[in-house]
Design an enzyme around this catalytic site. Structure first.
Site, PDB file in Angstrom:
ATOM      1  N   LYS A  99      63.132  58.122  84.958  1.00 16.60           N
ATOM      2  CA  LYS A  99      63.482  59.168  83.911  1.00 16.60           C
ATOM      3  C   LYS A  99      63.788  58.298  82.475  1.00 16.60           C
ATOM      4  O   LYS A  99      63.403  58.463  81.357  1.00 16.60           O
ATOM      5  CB  LYS A  99      64.350  60.354  84.301  1.00 16.60           C
ATOM      6  N   GLN A 121      70.831  65.521  87.876  1.00 18.74           N
ATOM      7  CA  GLN A 121      70.026  65.196  89.009  1.00 18.74           C
ATOM      8  C   GLN A 121      70.464  66.043  90.116  1.00 18.74           C
ATOM      9  O   GLN A 121      71.818  65.809  90.416  1.00 18.74           O
ATOM     10  CB  GLN A 121      70.054  63.611  88.940  1.00 18.74           C
ATOM     11  N   ASP A 179      64.988  70.894  82.378  1.00 18.82           N
ATOM     12  CA  ASP A 179      64.375  71.195  83.969  1.00 18.82           C
ATOM     13  C   ASP A 179      64.005  72.432  83.970  1.00 18.82           C
ATOM     14  O   ASP A 179      63.175  72.822  84.966  1.00 18.82           O
ATOM     15  CB  ASP A 179      65.456  70.939  84.901  1.00 18.82           C
TER      16      ASP A 179
HETATM   17  N1  GUN Z   1      65.791  66.546  92.429  1.00 20.70           N
HETATM   18  C1  GUN Z   1      64.354  66.627  92.711  1.00 20.70           C
HETATM   19  N2  GUN Z   1      63.711  67.041  91.578  1.00 20.70           N
HETATM   20  C2  GUN Z   1      64.297  67.335  90.565  1.00 20.70           C
HETATM   21  C3  GUN Z   1      64.127  67.814  89.179  1.00 20.70           C
HETATM   22  O1  GUN Z   1      62.830  68.168  88.974  1.00 20.70           O
HETATM   23  N3  GUN Z   1      65.178  67.800  88.511  1.00 20.70           N
HETATM   24  C4  GUN Z   1      66.337  67.723  88.839  1.00 20.70           C
HETATM   25  N4  GUN Z   1      67.121  67.561  87.911  1.00 20.70           N
HETATM   26  N5  GUN Z   1      66.400  66.974  90.205  1.00 20.70           N
HETATM   27  C5  GUN Z   1      65.662  66.962  90.858  1.00 20.70           C
END
Ligand code: GUN
Length: 286
Positions: free
Chosen positions: A54, A98, A121
């Site tokens: 990311k 996350q 998100d």
């Molecule tokens: N863990 C697995 N997929 C995601 C996501 O799309 N966003 C976040 N913040 N954590 C995740």
């Protein structure tokens, strides 16, 4: 017949170029860069890889990134204080925590603390509610990335039978809502669904998001269906999707590979969502 491959990697590269240009224009207009804050709690190896990717995505698109890593032992209060500080920071456009969080932390409380306008998100109940109401909002990255892939391949959704296997809050539910928003007839299947095979066989668009390697086999797929594989399963060190690619590609009209399909689009959609949060925040000021 062999299906057309939907190349998420190539589409992702094109989208990132577009996002970079938009972020440069944003900076010229507002005198600051779009900024994403990424919060990782603990040391789950998969999460560390996602977070690193990311941050790299931000670097590639001229988005400023702030990375915060809290120890596995961080308390609820530690995490909440950090989120509150980032919420109050005017220079931060997006906040991403996350998941999964270490056991013992209240995920809902933490996610609900992120202001909806910084919720890149699309997990905040306000944003989820807007999606349910069919309103424009920030939507979870994976399903939004899937919609971009369908659109880019001129695959129309209106009036089609769409079947989503999986009912998670991150993928299955928002995926179903997006397909519905675009006028598909949507069925959500899950572990308790009866006649799963028959339901899947009726799908013009089949989205597999169950987390079971090669679960969807050719006998579950209608001739000419569009098959989207959201699965990322590690089997003997290799990445496998939720779809048995080799057999299903002979029946489908379009199919996404794993790796190189939905995965790359997820992070690119996060970058797009971050840009959108930045623009909307600036516009809300004027
Ligand atoms: N863990 C697995 N997929 C995601 C996501 O799309 N966003 C976040 N913040 N954590 C995740």
């Amino acid at each position: 017949m062999s299906a057309v491959l939907i190349d998420g990697k190539a589409l992702s590269a094109r989208k990132r170029e577009e996002i970079k240009k938009k972020c440069e224009i944003f900076e010229q207009e507002y005198g600051r860069k779009i900024c994403l804050a990424v919060v990782l709690v603990g040391n789950d190896p998969a999460s560390e890889v996602y977070v690193r990717n990311k941050i790299r995505g931000c670097e590639a698109t001229d988005i400023r990134s702030l990375s915060f890593t809290l120890p596995q032992t961080a308390s609820q209060n530690d995490v909440e204080q950090l989120i509150c500080a980032l919420s109050a920071d005017e220079s931060v456009d997006g906040i991403l925590v996350q998941l999964p969080l270490p056991k013992g932390l209240d995920e809902d409380r933490i996610l609900n603390l992120i202001p909806p306008e910084k919720d890149v998100d699309g997990f905040h109940p306000v944003n989820v509610g807007k999606l349910l109401l069919g309103k424009e909002t920030i939507v979870a990255c994976t399903p939004m990335g899937v919609m971009t892939m369908l659109r880019d391949n001129d695959i129309s959704v209106a009036g089609k039978n769409a079947v989503v296997i999986g009912r998670s809050n991150i993928v299955g539910k928002p995926m179903a809502m997006l397909l519905l928003r675009d006028h598909a007839t949507v069925t959500i299947c899950h572990s308790r669904t009866k006649n799963l095979k028959e339901i899947c066989k009726n799908a013009d668009i089949l989205v597999a998001a169950i987390g079971k390697p090669e679960f969807v086999t050719a006998d579950m797929v209608k001739d000419g269906a569009v098959v989207i594989d959201v699965g990322i399963n590690r089997v003997n060190g290799k990445l496998k999707g939720d779809v048995d690619f080799d057999s299903v590609k002979e029946k489908a009209s379009y199919i996404t590979p794993v790796p190189g399909g939905v995965g790359p689009m997820t992070i690119t959609t996060l970058l797009e969502n971050t840009y959108l949060c930045g623009v909307r925040r600036e516009r809300a000021k004027s």
